[in-house]
Design an enzyme around this catalytic site. Structure first.
Site, PDB file in Angstrom:
ATOM      1  N   LYS A  22       0.851  -1.212   0.000  1.00 43.61           N
ATOM      2  CA  LYS A  22       0.000   0.000   0.000  1.00 43.61           C
ATOM      3  C   LYS A  22       0.878   1.250   0.000  1.00 43.61           C
ATOM      4  CE  LYS A  22      -1.795   1.703   3.995  1.00 43.61           C
ATOM      5  NZ  LYS A  22      -1.580   3.138   4.237  1.00 43.61           N
ATOM      6  N   ARG A  93      -3.885   9.881   3.668  1.00 44.48           N
ATOM      7  CA  ARG A  93      -2.680  10.637   4.002  1.00 44.48           C
ATOM      8  C   ARG A  93      -1.813  10.819   2.763  1.00 44.48           C
ATOM      9  NH1 ARG A  93      -0.422  13.877   7.743  1.00 44.48           N
ATOM     10  NH2 ARG A  93       1.819  13.554   7.983  1.00 44.48           N
ATOM     11  N   CYS A 117      -4.925   8.015   9.080  1.00 40.95           N
ATOM     12  CA  CYS A 117      -5.262   7.472  10.400  1.00 40.95           C
ATOM     13  C   CYS A 117      -5.040   8.537  11.479  1.00 40.95           C
ATOM     14  CB  CYS A 117      -4.404   6.249  10.711  1.00 40.95           C
ATOM     15  SG  CYS A 117      -4.721   4.907   9.582  1.00 40.95           S
ATOM     16  N   ARG A 122      -0.180  14.934  12.968  1.00 38.72           N
ATOM     17  CA  ARG A 122       0.488  14.439  11.760  1.00 38.72           C
ATOM     18  C   ARG A 122       0.846  15.628  10.870  1.00 38.72           C
ATOM     19  NH1 ARG A 122      -1.917   8.911   9.479  1.00 38.72           N
ATOM     20  NH2 ARG A 122       0.223   8.804   8.696  1.00 38.72           N
ATOM     21  N   PRO A 123       1.910  16.344  11.270  1.00 31.38           N
ATOM     22  CA  PRO A 123       2.284  17.573  10.546  1.00 31.38           C
ATOM     23  C   PRO A 123       2.879  17.283   9.173  1.00 31.38           C
ATOM     24  CG  PRO A 123       3.941  17.026  12.164  1.00 31.38           C
ATOM     25  CD  PRO A 123       2.831  16.022  12.348  1.00 31.38           C
ATOM     26  N   ILE A 124       2.933  18.312   8.335  1.00 29.86           N
ATOM     27  CA  ILE A 124       3.648  18.177   7.046  1.00 29.86           C
ATOM     28  C   ILE A 124       4.657  19.313   6.897  1.00 29.86           C
ATOM     29  CG2 ILE A 124       1.744  16.940   5.914  1.00 29.86           C
ATOM     30  CD1 ILE A 124       1.147  19.544   4.392  1.00 29.86           C
ATOM     31  N   ASP A 125       5.127  19.833   8.017  1.00 31.71           N
ATOM     32  CA  ASP A 125       6.078  20.958   7.971  1.00 31.71           C
ATOM     33  C   ASP A 125       7.363  20.601   7.225  1.00 31.71           C
ATOM     34  OD1 ASP A 125       6.340  19.268  10.382  1.00 31.71           O
ATOM     35  OD2 ASP A 125       8.098  20.488  10.752  1.00 31.71           O
ATOM     36  N   ASP A 312       3.916   0.467  12.109  1.00 33.81           N
ATOM     37  CA  ASP A 312       2.659  -0.037  11.540  1.00 33.81           C
ATOM     38  C   ASP A 312       2.377  -1.485  11.919  1.00 33.81           C
ATOM     39  OD1 ASP A 312       2.940   1.875   8.452  1.00 33.81           O
ATOM     40  OD2 ASP A 312       2.318   2.418  10.469  1.00 33.81           O
TER      41      ASP A 312
HETATM   42  C1  EPZ Z   1       3.906   6.932   6.617  1.00 32.22           C
HETATM   43  O1  EPZ Z   1       3.171   7.991   7.204  1.00 32.22           O
HETATM   44  C2  EPZ Z   1       2.934   5.769   6.513  1.00 32.22           C
HETATM   45  N1  EPZ Z   1       1.815   6.132   5.649  1.00 32.22           N
HETATM   46  C3  EPZ Z   1       2.411   5.393   7.900  1.00 32.22           C
HETATM   47  O2  EPZ Z   1       1.659   4.186   7.736  1.00 32.22           O
HETATM   48  C4  EPZ Z   1       3.582   5.084   8.828  1.00 32.22           C
HETATM   49  O3  EPZ Z   1       3.087   4.922  10.144  1.00 32.22           O
HETATM   50  C5  EPZ Z   1       4.615   6.214   8.806  1.00 32.22           C
HETATM   51  O4  EPZ Z   1       5.000   6.528   7.455  1.00 32.22           O
HETATM   52  C6  EPZ Z   1       5.874   5.842   9.580  1.00 32.22           C
HETATM   53  O5  EPZ Z   1       6.454   4.698   9.019  1.00 32.22           O
HETATM   54  C7  EPZ Z   1       2.000   6.079   4.303  1.00 32.22           C
HETATM   55  O6  EPZ Z   1       3.070   5.744   3.819  1.00 32.22           O
HETATM   56  C8  EPZ Z   1       0.816   6.443   3.461  1.00 32.22           C
HETATM   57  P1  EPZ Z   1       6.207  10.079   8.662  1.00 32.22           P
HETATM   58  P2  EPZ Z   1       3.812   9.498   7.226  1.00 32.22           P
HETATM   59  O7  EPZ Z   1       6.248  11.337   7.880  1.00 32.22           O
HETATM   60  O8  EPZ Z   1       4.584   9.716   5.987  1.00 32.22           O
HETATM   61  C9  EPZ Z   1       6.839  13.371  12.009  1.00 32.22           C
HETATM   62  C10 EPZ Z   1      -0.193   2.781   7.684  1.00 32.22           C
HETATM   63  O9  EPZ Z   1      -0.698   2.173   8.634  1.00 32.22           O
HETATM   64  N2  EPZ Z   1       6.697  14.344  10.915  1.00 32.22           N
HETATM   65  O10 EPZ Z   1       7.290   9.055   8.466  1.00 32.22           O
HETATM   66  O11 EPZ Z   1       2.730  10.424   7.593  1.00 32.22           O
HETATM   67  C11 EPZ Z   1       5.531  12.683  12.335  1.00 32.22           C
HETATM   68  O12 EPZ Z   1       4.765  13.462  13.236  1.00 32.22           O
HETATM   69  C12 EPZ Z   1       0.225   4.215   7.874  1.00 32.22           C
HETATM   70  O13 EPZ Z   1       0.041   2.291   6.559  1.00 32.22           O
HETATM   71  C13 EPZ Z   1       6.938  15.684  11.170  1.00 32.22           C
HETATM   72  O14 EPZ Z   1       7.248  16.066  12.289  1.00 32.22           O
HETATM   73  O15 EPZ Z   1       4.814   9.361   8.470  1.00 32.22           O
HETATM   74  C14 EPZ Z   1       5.992  11.384  12.952  1.00 32.22           C
HETATM   75  O16 EPZ Z   1       6.297  11.596  14.325  1.00 32.22           O
HETATM   76  C15 EPZ Z   1      -0.199   4.768   9.228  1.00 32.22           C
HETATM   77  N3  EPZ Z   1       6.816  16.584  10.148  1.00 32.22           N
HETATM   78  C16 EPZ Z   1       7.304  11.086  12.210  1.00 32.22           C
HETATM   79  O17 EPZ Z   1       7.704  12.315  11.597  1.00 32.22           O
HETATM   80  C17 EPZ Z   1       6.481  16.195   8.871  1.00 32.22           C
HETATM   81  O18 EPZ Z   1       6.415  17.065   7.973  1.00 32.22           O
HETATM   82  C18 EPZ Z   1       7.161  10.032  11.123  1.00 32.22           C
HETATM   83  O19 EPZ Z   1       6.143  10.471  10.222  1.00 32.22           O
HETATM   84  C19 EPZ Z   1       6.244  14.825   8.626  1.00 32.22           C
HETATM   85  C20 EPZ Z   1       6.368  13.912   9.659  1.00 32.22           C
END
Ligand code: EPZ
Length: 437
Positions: A22, A93, A117, A122-125, A312
């Site tokens: 996925k 997401r 989820c 869940r920031p995107i900064d 996950d």
């Molecule tokens: C991806 O989410 C996955 N989703 C998530 O899987 C998974 O839990 C996550 O990566 C971690 O492996 C998809 O791939 C669609 P991150 P994502 O950016 O990209 C912080 C599932 O069950 N962060 O790696 O949103 C954030 O808060 C889903 O399949 C920032 O601070 O995760 C977190 O603490 C649920 N600023 C950490 O980084 C940002 O701009 C990891 O988040 C982005 C993230």
């Protein structure tokens, strides 16, 4: 509201095939929107989040031709808008990958803040700061109005980007934006998940110049054209495979999981061996087995970015730890609120205490069937696992949330002996409400 009804206590035995990833295919579909020619994508899982992404891509103007068997022909050359404002953008997401893709195609991108989820902030900064370093404007949080992101760039230029938090999404999104930028972009402290490597491999197959994916430094040399014109097969889903490995464990069964990449499973395999499970593996399969009298050892899990134990699989592994002798710990180091499902598990008999980011799990317990709710995709999978192990009947409400990420889960589980059925419209007083994704 749809639900799964499970008669627990059955040992799972037999063979199950894993579907495409996925979290790889959602990035690949967004990447396909940047191509200057058509492509073919194979091993696409038939799951709700993929259906949503395909629908969003079609509203942008891409031609999507389903060929059957998880194969899609995609032609993005007639995409006519840089605005991803389809309502389904808010449901998933991964829609945020369209920011990087549309910015590359049009030097503009407008879209709703993404959904996904709901387990904490869940920031995107990091995504926006990276785009800004590459020359985009409209990337400050104050620029986001009415939940809509509007970014533009005269030109996208190569930049040196250090991610102060390891982020899967930011790594993929910035890789997309850098693919046709002028010059070289390096992403330091990049995430290394298998799905990141898969997106990079897809782009390179279509004409990009990306090196280092899977390490913490990714180097992208911008190219003028992404001709496309090839087929690409999506890697197997690491999290689906781990979920079935744990399903075999919680039912003390004997299941061989096929079409997986054993190396991707190592963070789980080593822990299940430590707990006392039998594990055999080949090139693309893993067999998990345990006898009824196998004493399962307690242990500690710590979720980390890959190659650490994946967050996950955290809810699913917590169910497994409920069956181990003694006190185990689950440390959730990625998300700040990913234990919301624990009360649902406690209603089935789990003995767990949560202290901020650590769950203390006392075992072994024998789960009793109950009515529970899938609070999110992976928490829902954990409820199914507990139901498979429980004595009696378990109803998992909001099954639609599980269908976001598990292809044919009822068919696959029934084929290895589970007594599980899908109930289309289960009206029930037991509805745990969560702020929707
Ligand atoms: C991806 O989410 C996955 N989703 C998530 O899987 C998974 O839990 C996550 O990566 C971690 O492996 C998809 O791939 C669609 P991150 P994502 O950016 O990209 C912080 C599932 O069950 N962060 O790696 O949103 C954030 O808060 C889903 O399949 C920032 O601070 O995760 C977190 O603490 C649920 N600023 C950490 O980084 C940002 O701009 C990891 O988040 C982005 C993230």
């Amino acid at each position: 509201m749809s639900s799964y009804k499970i008669e627990g206590g059955k040992k799972l035995r037999g063979d199950v095939n894993i579907s495409g990833s996925k979290n790889a295919v959602l990035g690949i579909l967004a990447a396909a929107m940047m191509l200057d020619g058509p492509c073919k994508i194979e091993n696409v899982p038939d799951i709700v989040d993929v259906q949503a992404m395909l629908e969003i891509c079609e509203t942008l103007g891409a031609k999507i031709n389903p060929c059957g068997g998880g194969v899609f022909e995609i032609d993005p050359t007639n995409i006519s808008t840089y605005e991803a404002t389809h309502p389904k953008v808010k449901n998933i997401r991964a829609s945020y990958y369209l920011l990087g893709a549309l910015l590359t195609r049009f030097k503009k991108a407008t879209m709703y803040m993404p959904g996904g989820c709901n387990f904490g902030n869940r920031p995107i900064d990091l995504h926006l700061k990276g785009f800004q370093k590459m020359g985009a404007k409209g990337t400050r949080s104050t620029d986001i109005r009415d939940g809509i992101i509007r970014i533009v760039a005269d030109e996208l230029k190569g930049a040196h980007i250090f991610l102060d938090v390891v982020s899967v999404g930011a790594t993929i999104n910035l890789m997309l934006a850098a693919t046709k930028a002028i010059g070289v972009t390096t992403i330091e402290n990049a995430a290394k998940e298998p799905h990141i490597v898969d997106v990079a491999n897809f782009l390179n197959a279509m004409g990009a110049n990306i090196k280092g994916a899977g390490t913490d430094t990714i180097r992208i040399k911008g190219v003028p054209v992404l001709p496309g014109g090839y087929s690409y097969s999506v890697i197997p889903d690491q999290i689906e495979a781990g979920t079935y490995m744990i399903a075999a464990g919680v039912t003390r069964g004997d299941v061989t999981i096929h079409n997986l990449i054993p190396k991707h499973m190592e963070p789980l395999t080593v822990k299940m061996i430590e707990m006392g499970f039998g594990i055999e593996q080949g090139d693309d399969w893993i067999r998990v087995f345990a006898n009824e009298d196998t004493e399962l050892e307690s242990t500690n899990f710590k979720t980390r970015p890959y190659p650490g134990f994946p967050t996950d699989l955290q809810p699913q592994a917590t169910v497994l730890l409920c069956m181990a002798n003694g006190m185990s710990r689950m440390h959730e180091n990625v998300w700040d609120n990913r234990f919301q499902y624990i009360p649902e598990l406690q209603s089935m008999g789990a003995s767990i205490t949560v202290m901020e980011r650590i769950a203390l799990i006392n075992g072994p317990v024998k789960f009793c069937g109950a009515r529970v709710t899938a609070l999110d995709l992976r928490a829902g999978a954990a409820m199914v696992l507990a139901g498979l192990a429980a004595e009696g009947t378990t109803t998992v409400m909001a099954a639609n949330r599980i269908e976001r990420g598990y292809e044919k889960i009822v068919e696959k589980l029934r084929a290895i002996g589970a007594d599980i059925i899908y109930v289309e419209d289960d009206v029930d007083e037991h509805i745990v409400t969560v702020a929707d994704e």
